[in-house]
Motif scaffolding. Structure first.
Motif, PDB file in Angstrom:
ATOM      1  N   CYS B 308       0.857  -1.187   0.000  1.00 58.63           N
ATOM      2  CA  CYS B 308       0.000   0.000   0.000  1.00 58.63           C
ATOM      3  C   CYS B 308       0.891   1.234   0.000  1.00 58.63           C
ATOM      4  O   CYS B 308       1.754   1.380   0.874  1.00 58.63           O
ATOM      5  N   CYS B 321       0.310  -4.564   4.895  1.00 59.35           N
ATOM      6  CA  CYS B 321       0.296  -3.330   4.097  1.00 59.35           C
ATOM      7  C   CYS B 321       1.628  -3.108   3.388  1.00 59.35           C
ATOM      8  O   CYS B 321       1.691  -2.453   2.354  1.00 59.35           O
ATOM      9  N   PRO B 326      -3.463  -3.222  -1.613  1.00 58.22           N
ATOM     10  CA  PRO B 326      -4.877  -3.479  -1.326  1.00 58.22           C
ATOM     11  C   PRO B 326      -5.736  -3.259  -2.569  1.00 58.22           C
ATOM     12  O   PRO B 326      -5.441  -2.388  -3.388  1.00 58.22           O
ATOM     13  N   HIS B 340      -6.375  -2.442   3.678  1.00 52.99           N
ATOM     14  CA  HIS B 340      -6.421  -3.787   4.244  1.00 52.99           C
ATOM     15  C   HIS B 340      -7.249  -3.871   5.516  1.00 52.99           C
ATOM     16  O   HIS B 340      -7.564  -4.962   5.979  1.00 52.99           O
ATOM     17  N   ASN B 343     -11.040  -5.993   5.278  1.00 49.67           N
ATOM     18  CA  ASN B 343     -10.954  -7.260   4.561  1.00 49.67           C
ATOM     19  C   ASN B 343     -11.795  -8.327   5.237  1.00 49.67           C
ATOM     20  O   ASN B 343     -11.724  -8.527   6.414  1.00 49.67           O
TER      21      ASN B 343
END
Ligand SMILES: Nc1ncnc2c1ncn2[C@@H]1O[C@H](COP(=O)(O)OP(=O)(O)OP(=O)(O)O)[C@@H](O)[C@H]1O
Ligand SMILES: [Mg+2]
Lengths: 308, 343
Positions: B308, B321, B326, B340, B343
């Motif tokens: 990310c 991450c 993501p 994330h 989820n």
């Protein structure tokens, strides 16, 4: 008399600031502002005045010149300034003043015509390189590098020695080998201007490339181009004098300031007839200085960042 | 009869994919090469826009917010094809304009999509009068029969944006910033566009002028049925004008939602931080937010973080991450987020 009175009665309620606004209604173009700024620069204005006088004298040389530039009076060689010959005579008894006037024609013609060529080539190459960028830019700029890498004055000397030295040759050679500075300058202007928002706006509207280059970008780069043109004229006149001085420029009997100066390069002439080399030398100096003053004045006047 | 009305309503509500989107942007990337050395070799890329997906509905105002340098302008300029896209697809009314030549563009989006620029001083050609600037688009597309009709159209445009038609012969330097921005808007309107991309259109203006221009834009939208993409770093301005808002970070979208749900319940930690930093007028139902201060600077877009892109500054970053990018998914109805946490 009646008209202003009427106006006053009509506008009685308007306060003075509003009247100022009314006056400002006339659109003030950028050229007008630049002109006003230029006129405030004393050095530049005097340069411009001197240049106008010199150009006027060159144009009206046949009317002003007291003698023919080629008329020889062998009994009156290297005569000092007098009523008949205001700037004296040369080694063949020709009138220096008349020859200077006709020489101005040659020098100025070389200057203006060569610079017209220099500016045209330089602007087109620079505009294309700067606007399109990428590979076109790389190729054009390498050509510029190659031309710049040649020692200019030797190149000129060699070329003119090979070709027939004449006014036309001089002009063509100057134009072909001196446009590189202008091209670089114009390229730089285009590189910054092409990302300006008004150019992007023109693109989103769908205006064609040619029109963007010539109608949107070029008018905004015209200031530096005019300045460099002015300075280049001085440079070309000097170069012409140098070449003529070396015997590679304008050939006698056609007078040019350079070949007059060359003819005067003799120790005894310099010693006994100082007026002979002095005046062509002065003309070159004054003309180039004037072009430089005007160029600097234009630079300040046309640069929107320099207020007043 | 009833059925008809119903189905029409249905259509308006849930727009079928591809059909009612005026603009679709798919995985759009714009990389600028970084050149170095004598040979000007490409040594890397600034990933200004890195995989952008957008669907713009006809008639809406789509806001894009994000910090300086996150690629908002590049996105706008690439969509309107001032930049060549590096990758991805741009569909205008279903037509692929990603690789269209300038000649092809002239027949489609050069009329239909226009742009309003940020700097009212740089966006008008200083050497052209107002009249010339506004006549130009009409001449370029050979609209109207003659000069007289074009001039009438320009005067009409000036009237529409609230400028005196007698200004026709004036130069840009004779106008104030607000007036110039109105000229810029008039120019954008000249060709009767459908979509206008406004890149920081009011950021350079005084606050009082800002609201005038925003209101003008809203009026024009209603009058001419315009679609706007409104790009700004100013969250309150975006909230004022937008229907939907996308939050952009480092060349990508972090979150996308209807204005109200984004401003009242932002999901992405980045959106939360952004919103906590500005005094946004509270609407009822919004809780008092705690100020979240982001650590560090925006990473260099030439070398974006793995996983990310936000993880280097995220207050709640997890291990995943740092590794996994993501996906952008619909967490709530019409509320998309790439994070994330969800989820
Ligand atoms: N023509 C270009 N060449 C190289 N890099 C560029 C170019 N245009 C933008 N960039 C880079 O791309 C990144 C994104 O820039 P962009 O102008 O799109 O950001 P922005 O979100 O509009 O920022 P701002 O709020 O400052 O306008 C920046 O790192 C910028 O330096
Ligand atoms: Mg920007």
């Amino acid at each position: 008399m009646t008209l202003p009175e009427k106006d006053i009665s009509k506008n009685q309620t308007i306060t003075s600031p509003d009247i100022n606004l009314e006056v400002k209604q006339k659109p003030e173009s950028l050229w007008r502002i630049a002109f006003d700024k230029f006129m405030k620069n004393k050095l530049a204005v005097s340069g411009a005045v001197v240049l106008i006088i010199i150009i006027g004298m060159a144009i009206f040389a046949p009317l002003i010149a007291p003698h023919s530039p080629e008329e020889q009076v062998l009994t009156n060689r290297l005569a000092p300034p007098s009523a008949e010959h205001p700037l004296g005579t040369d080694e063949l008894g020709r009138d220096t003043f008349s020859r200077l006037l006709y020489g101005a024609r040659v020098s100025l013609t070389v200057g203006f015509v060569a610079v017209a060529g220099i500016i045209s080539i330089g602007t087109i190459v620079g505009a294309v390189a700067g606007y399109f960028g990428g590979i076109i830019d790389s190729i054009l700029m390498r050509v510029v590098d190659v031309i710049i890498a040649f020692p200019q004055i030797f190149l000129l000397i060699t070329l003119i020695a090979v070709l027939e030295p004449s006014l036309g040759t001089l002009i063509v050679v100057f134009a072909l080998f001196s446009w590189t500075g202008t091209a670089r300058l114009v390229r730089g202007e285009f590189l910054t201007l092409r990302t300006r928002e008004f150019v992007l706006a023109a693109r989103t509207i769908g205006i064609r490339k040619g029109k963007i280059i010539f109608s949107h970008i070029l008018p905004n780069a015209i200031g530096p181009i005019i300045v460099t043109a002015t300075l280049q004229i001085g440079y070309v006149i000097l170069a012409e004098s140098t070449l003529s001085y070396l015997g590679l420029g304008v050939q006698p009997p056609t007078p040019s300031w350079g070949n007059m100066l060359q003819a005067a390069q003799d120790f005894s002439i310099m010693l006994y007839a100082w007026w002979y080399p002095l005046f062509p030398g002065l003309m070159i100096l004054i003309t180039i200085l004037s072009f430089n003053f005007v160029g600097d004045g234009l630079r300040d006047a046309l640069d929107p960042k320099r207020k007043n | 009869m009833d059925v008809n009305v119903l189905s029409e309503k249905e259509n308006v509500k849930s727009k079928g994919p591809g059909e009612d989107f005026i603009l679709e942007v798919k995985n759009l990337k714009k990389y600028f090469p970084i050149k170095d050395g004598i040979l000007q070799k490409t040594v890397g890329h600034v990933k200004a826009v890195d995989g952008l997906n957008l669907n713009i509905k006809k008639g809406e105002t789509f806001g894009i917010v994000g910090e300086s340098g996150c690629g908002k302008s590049t996105a706008g300029r690439t969509i309107i094809r001032l930049n060549k896209p590096t990758e991805g697809k741009i569909l205008y009314k279903g037509e692929d304009i990603t690789k269209a030549s300038e000649n092809q563009l002239r027949k489609s989006i050069r009329k239909d999509i226009q742009m309003i620029f940020q700097d009212p001083f740089a966006s008008l050609n200083p050497r052209k009068t107002l009249g010339k600037t506004l006549m130009e688009p009409l001449e370029a597309h050979q609209l109207y029969k003659n000069k007289k009709e074009r001039m009438d159209r320009v005067k009409e445009l000036l009237d529409v944006v609230g400028l005196d038609p007698s200004y026709f012969t004036r130069y840009p330097h004779e106008f104030s910033g607000g007036q110039r921005q109105r000229i810029g808007i008039a120019r954008a309107l000249a060709l009767n566009p459908e979509l206008i991309i406004a890149d920081e259109a009011v950021s350079a203006l005084d606050v009082s002028i800002q609201s005038q221009i925003i209101n003008l834009m809203k009026d024009l939208q209603e009058k001419f049925n315009l679609t706007y993409i409104f790009i700004s770093h100013d969250l309150s301005v975006v909230r004022h004008i937008s229907d939907r808002v996308a939050v952009m970070y480092l060349g990508n979208l972090m979150e996308l939602a209807d204005k109200d749900s984004l401003y009242s319940e932002p999901l992405h930690p980045y959106s939360k931080a952004l919103l906590s930093a500005v005094p946004v007028p509270k609407k009822k139902g919004e809780e008092q937010r705690e100020r979240i201060v982001l650590e560090g600077d925006i990473p260099n877009p030439a070398n974006p973080p793995k996983g990310c892109v936000f993880h280097t500054r995220c207050p709640v970053a997890m291990d995943v991450c740092k590794e996994v990018v993501p996906t952008f998914k619909e967490e709530k109805p019409n509320h998309y987020v790439a994070c994330h946490l969800y989820n």
